[in-house]
Design an enzyme around this catalytic site. Sequence first.
Site, mmCIF file in Angstrom:
data_model
loop_
_atom_site.group_PDB
_atom_site.id
_atom_site.type_symbol
_atom_site.label_atom_id
_atom_site.label_comp_id
_atom_site.label_asym_id
_atom_site.label_seq_id
_atom_site.Cartn_x
_atom_site.Cartn_y
_atom_site.Cartn_z
ATOM 1 N N THR A 126 -3.046 9.840 -7.622
ATOM 2 C CA THR A 126 -3.926 10.260 -8.727
ATOM 3 C C THR A 126 -5.283 10.716 -8.198
ATOM 4 O OG1 THR A 126 -2.835 8.741 -10.239
ATOM 5 C CG2 THR A 126 -5.034 9.491 -10.871
ATOM 6 N N SER A 167 1.675 9.101 -2.036
ATOM 7 C CA SER A 167 1.302 7.752 -2.441
ATOM 8 C C SER A 167 2.198 6.738 -1.747
ATOM 9 C CB SER A 167 1.471 7.643 -3.965
ATOM 10 O OG SER A 167 1.074 6.371 -4.396
ATOM 11 N N ALA A 168 1.584 5.701 -1.148
ATOM 12 C CA ALA A 168 2.362 4.747 -0.345
ATOM 13 C C ALA A 168 3.317 3.914 -1.187
ATOM 14 C CB ALA A 168 1.420 3.825 0.423
ATOM 15 N N HIS A 169 2.924 3.595 -2.434
ATOM 16 C CA HIS A 169 3.778 2.657 -3.189
ATOM 17 C C HIS A 169 5.049 3.307 -3.726
ATOM 18 C CE1 HIS A 169 2.904 3.464 -7.595
ATOM 19 N NE2 HIS A 169 1.880 4.100 -7.074
ATOM 20 N N CYS A 172 2.987 6.300 -17.258
ATOM 21 C CA CYS A 172 1.836 6.610 -18.124
ATOM 22 C C CYS A 172 2.315 6.905 -19.545
ATOM 23 C CB CYS A 172 1.069 7.796 -17.581
ATOM 24 S SG CYS A 172 0.717 7.602 -15.855
ATOM 25 N N ASN A 199 8.909 13.440 -11.407
ATOM 26 C CA ASN A 199 9.155 11.999 -11.384
ATOM 27 C C ASN A 199 10.120 11.534 -12.476
ATOM 28 O OD1 ASN A 199 6.642 12.988 -12.609
ATOM 29 N ND2 ASN A 199 6.524 10.965 -13.529
ATOM 30 N N GLN A 256 6.813 12.233 -5.027
ATOM 31 C CA GLN A 256 8.165 11.668 -5.104
ATOM 32 C C GLN A 256 9.068 12.109 -3.944
ATOM 33 O OE1 GLN A 256 9.276 9.363 -7.137
ATOM 34 N NE2 GLN A 256 7.599 9.254 -8.604
ATOM 35 N N THR A 279 -16.097 2.544 2.494
ATOM 36 C CA THR A 279 -15.401 1.910 3.614
ATOM 37 C C THR A 279 -13.894 2.027 3.417
ATOM 38 O OG1 THR A 279 -17.228 0.378 3.877
ATOM 39 C CG2 THR A 279 -15.140 -0.262 4.907
#
Length: 392
Positions: free
Chosen positions: A89, A216-218, A339, A168, A196, A254
């Site tokens: 996002t 996106s890692a997840h 969403c 997705n 995806q 950071t």
Amino acid sequence: MFGFVWLAKGLVFWFCARMIYADYNATTPCLPEAARLMTRMLCDDFGNPSNRASLFGRTARGAIDLGREQVARAVGAFADEVIFTSGATEACNMAIFGVMERLMRDRPRILTSAIEHPAVCMPAEACASAGAEWIEIPVDGQGRLDLAALSKELEHPTAMVCVMAANNETGVMQDLPAVVKLAHDAGALVFCDMTQLLGKVPFSVHTEQVDFACFSAHKCYGPKGIGALYKRRGLALSPLLRGGGQESGLRSGTENVPAIAAFGLVADLAAREVNARRAHLQKLTAQLESEVCRQIPGVVVQSAKAERIPGTSMFSCPGLRGKWLSQLSGIVASSGSACASMQEKPSHVLQSMGVDDETAAQSIRISLGMPSTTGEVRQISQALAKGAEKLR
Ligand code: PLP
């Protein structure tokens, strides 16, 4: 008191262990080796990567450099083209606002496919509120972009075109080479949501020739809260976050070192194992779709005639009375994107494909993952059939 807490935890664990998870497009479990690496980075190698004077800082910097190289290699980019973000996002917002801010005066126009994720539609809508022209390019009944409509819209000076690689909800893949050619010939930049793709099909951002892409890692067995923007070398972007100048001045703050290290690890694995993962998901998807079609008369597999990523099946069952998804006890699935589920709205993806609101609301996305098994697929198809039977 503590006894009660443990009892409640035990019940939750027992309940979850009996559930079949079939919502891998929403999120995936984090690989234990990635979680272990994160724990090490959090507890032992916890230095601030900006503190190059200390060994702690240099160790953390080394972990970021390695993570960047691994992600870059996995997506076919150079390391200096990868900017770490909090997820896909943020990467979408960064690319869209970052490009539009620079090109607002010359080419205040953005084109998006009608089936983009809200992470793309909402920033595009915000650009429209700020005075840009935002046009959604339609898709056909299979969810494939109308290239003739795109070509027509590109007759007007356009800053950027946003087209996702794989949807997705339906898994439909777009003809990226055609999109890129049309956009580049018209002088527009291309942003591609590749969230995806990683670990499901082999690809390379350089081969696809997109200008920006997000990850996106997840979605590929890594932690939540970390992702990346690919920005082609030499392209300029205005930063969203300003401050200490981290991530080449494009994303101050950071760095999330443990999550970056874990993302690098899972991206590397995803790229190495992509052929085996693709074969596993293809096999299970074929089993699921044939069993569902055999057991449920009139069921529709959305985008069945289009090229799709493996593991994603969107089933619609017209004419049911009641909510099909609520009949799937013991199975975690969804009726569209996470969403859309939050807003309880019918899927805008299916609506764009010409599916009526009622049928769209009666659709279920089953998304399979690496832990999915043939036994689970059998139980899922049986539960879908039982649920449909009950609501007819
Ligand atoms: N784009 C697509 C295609 C997605 O599936 C998702 C997640 O659902 C996102 C963007 C947003 O990803 P993230 O959760 O990393 O912000």
